[in-house]
Motif scaffolding. Structure first.
Motif, PDB file in Angstrom:
ATOM      1  N   SER A   1      66.214  34.708 107.700  1.00 21.39           N
ATOM      2  CA  SER A   1      64.878  35.032 107.761  1.00 21.39           C
ATOM      3  C   SER A   1      64.277  34.405 106.348  1.00 21.39           C
ATOM      4  O   SER A   1      63.091  33.914 106.616  1.00 21.39           O
ATOM      5  N   TYR A   2      65.184  34.150 105.443  1.00 15.13           N
ATOM      6  CA  TYR A   2      64.586  33.173 104.257  1.00 15.13           C
ATOM      7  C   TYR A   2      64.669  31.585 104.569  1.00 15.13           C
ATOM      8  O   TYR A   2      63.759  30.955 103.994  1.00 15.13           O
ATOM      9  N   VAL A   3      65.688  31.340 105.270  1.00 21.28           N
ATOM     10  CA  VAL A   3      65.623  29.836 105.746  1.00 21.28           C
ATOM     11  C   VAL A   3      64.456  29.652 106.427  1.00 21.28           C
ATOM     12  O   VAL A   3      63.720  28.473 106.418  1.00 21.28           O
ATOM     13  N   ALA A   4      63.936  30.564 107.628  1.00 25.10           N
ATOM     14  CA  ALA A   4      62.860  30.363 108.199  1.00 25.10           C
ATOM     15  C   ALA A   4      61.601  30.295 107.281  1.00 25.10           C
ATOM     16  O   ALA A   4      60.555  29.636 107.580  1.00 25.10           O
ATOM     17  N   ALA A   5      61.622  31.111 106.272  1.00 24.30           N
ATOM     18  CA  ALA A   5      60.377  31.165 105.211  1.00 24.30           C
ATOM     19  C   ALA A   5      60.292  29.819 104.696  1.00 24.30           C
ATOM     20  O   ALA A   5      59.202  29.298 104.293  1.00 24.30           O
ATOM     21  N   VAL A   6      61.287  29.416 104.282  1.00 21.06           N
ATOM     22  CA  VAL A   6      61.261  28.229 103.251  1.00 21.06           C
ATOM     23  C   VAL A   6      60.650  27.056 104.317  1.00 21.06           C
ATOM     24  O   VAL A   6      59.801  26.060 104.046  1.00 21.06           O
ATOM     25  N   ALA A   7      61.077  26.903 105.598  1.00 23.13           N
ATOM     26  CA  ALA A   7      60.538  26.046 106.458  1.00 23.13           C
ATOM     27  C   ALA A   7      59.066  26.226 106.800  1.00 23.13           C
ATOM     28  O   ALA A   7      58.321  25.068 107.015  1.00 23.13           O
ATOM     29  N   GLU A   8      58.419  27.335 106.962  1.00 21.62           N
ATOM     30  CA  GLU A   8      57.168  27.782 106.810  1.00 21.62           C
ATOM     31  C   GLU A   8      56.242  27.373 105.851  1.00 21.62           C
ATOM     32  O   GLU A   8      55.020  27.561 105.717  1.00 21.62           O
ATOM     33  N   LEU A   9      57.008  26.915 104.463  1.00 19.31           N
ATOM     34  CA  LEU A   9      56.401  26.870 103.261  1.00 19.31           C
ATOM     35  C   LEU A   9      56.589  25.410 102.574  1.00 19.31           C
ATOM     36  O   LEU A   9      57.078  25.018 101.692  1.00 19.31           O
ATOM     37  N   PRO A  10      56.412  24.554 103.650  1.00 22.24           N
ATOM     38  CA  PRO A  10      56.974  22.938 103.183  1.00 22.24           C
ATOM     39  C   PRO A  10      56.504  22.289 101.966  1.00 22.24           C
ATOM     40  O   PRO A  10      56.851  21.510 101.392  1.00 22.24           O
ATOM     41  N   LEU A  11      55.100  22.688 101.653  1.00 19.55           N
ATOM     42  CA  LEU A  11      54.628  22.141 100.375  1.00 19.55           C
ATOM     43  C   LEU A  11      54.852  22.809  99.102  1.00 19.55           C
ATOM     44  O   LEU A  11      54.810  22.253  98.174  1.00 19.55           O
ATOM     45  N   SER A  12      55.309  24.176  99.176  1.00 18.11           N
ATOM     46  CA  SER A  12      56.007  24.588  97.877  1.00 18.11           C
ATOM     47  C   SER A  12      57.382  25.019  97.976  1.00 18.11           C
ATOM     48  O   SER A  12      57.580  25.514  96.607  1.00 18.11           O
ATOM     49  N   ALA A  13      57.940  24.716  98.685  1.00 20.23           N
ATOM     50  CA  ALA A  13      59.427  25.341  98.699  1.00 20.23           C
ATOM     51  C   ALA A  13      60.237  24.428  99.569  1.00 20.23           C
ATOM     52  O   ALA A  13      59.814  23.857 100.653  1.00 20.23           O
ATOM     53  N   GLN A  14      61.706  24.364  99.081  1.00 17.57           N
ATOM     54  CA  GLN A  14      62.463  23.625  99.813  1.00 17.57           C
ATOM     55  C   GLN A  14      63.952  24.117  99.439  1.00 17.57           C
ATOM     56  O   GLN A  14      64.307  24.665  98.305  1.00 17.57           O
ATOM     57  N   ARG A  15      64.787  24.079 100.516  1.00 17.12           N
ATOM     58  CA  ARG A  15      66.008  24.637  99.941  1.00 17.12           C
ATOM     59  C   ARG A  15      66.825  23.855  99.209  1.00 17.12           C
ATOM     60  O   ARG A  15      66.868  22.496  98.932  1.00 17.12           O
ATOM     61  N   THR A  16      67.785  24.484  98.448  1.00 16.43           N
ATOM     62  CA  THR A  16      68.865  23.935  97.427  1.00 16.43           C
ATOM     63  C   THR A  16      69.936  24.317  97.460  1.00 16.43           C
ATOM     64  O   THR A  16      70.162  25.540  98.047  1.00 16.43           O
ATOM     65  N   ASP A  17      70.804  23.619  96.786  1.00 13.81           N
ATOM     66  CA  ASP A  17      72.446  24.003  96.763  1.00 13.81           C
ATOM     67  C   ASP A  17      72.645  24.828  95.449  1.00 13.81           C
ATOM     68  O   ASP A  17      73.834  25.345  95.392  1.00 13.81           O
ATOM     69  N   GLY A  18      71.767  24.732  94.389  1.00 11.34           N
ATOM     70  CA  GLY A  18      71.952  25.221  93.189  1.00 11.34           C
ATOM     71  C   GLY A  18      70.965  26.131  92.566  1.00 11.34           C
ATOM     72  O   GLY A  18      69.842  26.013  93.026  1.00 11.34           O
ATOM     73  N   ALA A  19      71.377  27.094  91.763  1.00  7.60           N
ATOM     74  CA  ALA A  19      70.748  28.320  91.201  1.00  7.60           C
ATOM     75  C   ALA A  19      69.801  27.746  90.337  1.00  7.60           C
ATOM     76  O   ALA A  19      68.722  28.234  89.810  1.00  7.60           O
ATOM     77  N   ASN A  20      70.554  26.657  89.361  1.00 14.06           N
ATOM     78  CA  ASN A  20      69.690  26.228  88.202  1.00 14.06           C
ATOM     79  C   ASN A  20      68.412  25.944  88.589  1.00 14.06           C
ATOM     80  O   ASN A  20      68.041  24.854  89.136  1.00 14.06           O
ATOM     81  N   GLY A  21      67.094  26.478  88.000  1.00 16.08           N
ATOM     82  CA  GLY A  21      65.883  25.982  88.184  1.00 16.08           C
ATOM     83  C   GLY A  21      65.122  26.660  89.641  1.00 16.08           C
ATOM     84  O   GLY A  21      64.016  26.155  90.033  1.00 16.08           O
ATOM     85  N   ALA A  22      65.977  27.390  90.166  1.00 20.41           N
ATOM     86  CA  ALA A  22      65.802  27.620  91.487  1.00 20.41           C
ATOM     87  C   ALA A  22      65.299  29.130  91.655  1.00 20.41           C
ATOM     88  O   ALA A  22      65.530  29.777  90.908  1.00 20.41           O
ATOM     89  N   VAL A  23      64.453  29.481  92.778  1.00 17.18           N
ATOM     90  CA  VAL A  23      64.377  30.926  93.230  1.00 17.18           C
ATOM     91  C   VAL A  23      65.593  31.294  93.912  1.00 17.18           C
ATOM     92  O   VAL A  23      65.871  30.557  95.096  1.00 17.18           O
TER      93      VAL A  23
END
Length: 267
Positions: A16-38
């Motif tokens: 559900s959150y992978v889909a949410a990130v895809a729906e917010l392309p200008l403000s969110a992108q997936r990352t593999d690390g926690a540092n500096g991330a949500v």
């Protein structure tokens, strides 16, 4: 470090959150690390340790996705000392629907609130918790438990809240139901706030239903459905909290509701 023009990193594997990130392309992108991330912490299992671990790994904000119940002693053993915003996704208690309910009342105080909760097995705790959260949101005050009676399959409780209009009684009935074959988890929740204005909230998670209806002397107003997913809403709120630096009360409210649920159910 986030480069200009890039979205904030989101660490999650929940669909559900992978889909949410895809729906917010200008403000969110997936990352593999926690540092500096949500960091999105699944609400199943020991989400409290997941929250503490995310902060320790450098997360700038945490989203707790639909948290289940944890024993109060688990929370007290490692208290939260803050430092980063924590947004809690509570699909039965969406902040946008709560805002609709409060706005529709137009400042008219409730005189009494009744809450009915039903769910199979251990899921009852989370439904009661969110029912109490609805009552707290509409009274806009702290609920206190006055009396509680155990029944064969649940609890009946009387609570009280001091609001701007004075003492406001709240009754809650919680019933443990038998799980039907093929039935999804989630439970049923109905709240009535009665006064000059009548508010009815119905949440039927197995059916995917959330309905808000407000009755005044001018007629009945039914809130429009919110088509934004609960996950997208929570993620968007976390991103806004990162940008604004404004405090988020979600975790404090969740812990308040958990504490009251524990006292009511004796868990």
């Amino acid at each position: 470090m986030r480069m200009p023009g890039q979205g904030r990193g989101i660490l999650t594997a929940l669909p559900s959150y992978v889909a949410a990130v895809a729906e917010l392309p200008l403000s969110a992108q997936r990352t593999d690390g926690a540092n500096g991330a949500v960091v999105v912490v699944p609400g199943s299992g020991d989400w409290w340790q997941g929250l503490l671990a995310a902060r320790a790994r450098g997360a700038v904000a945490v989203v707790i996705a639909d948290p289940g119940e944890l024993p109060r002693k688990a929370l007290e053993a490692n208290p939260w000392s803050g430092g980063i915003p924590v947004v809690v996704e509570r699909p039965r208690l969406r902040p946008d629907v709560v805002a609709d309910a409060v706005r529709a009342r137009g400042g008219s105080p409730a005189r009494i609130i009744t809450v009915e909760c039903a769910s199979p097995g251990a899921g009852l705790q989370a439904v009661v918790r969110d029912g109490l959260g609805w009552a707290r949101s509409l009274t806009q005050g702290t609920l206190t438990l006055q009396a509680c009676i155990a029944t064969a399959r649940g609890r009946i409780a009387l609570l009280n809240s001091m609001s701007a209009g004075g003492s406001l009684p709240t009754t809650l009935a919680a019933t443990e139901t038998a799980a039907a074959a093929g039935m999804r988890d989630g439970g049923l929740l109905q709240l009535l706030a009665l006064g000059e204005v009548r508010t009815e909230v119905i949440v039927d998670q197995p059916a995917g239903l959330m309905r808000l209806e407000t009755s005044t002397e001018d007629g009945i107003w039914r809130a429009s459905a919110h088509y934004e997913s609960s996950a997208r809403l929570a993620l968007r709120r976390a991103l806004e909290a990162c940008a604004s630096g404004e405090p988020v009360a979600d975790l404090d409210e969740l812990l308040e509701d958990i504490s009251l649920t524990t006292a009511l159910l004796g868990t």
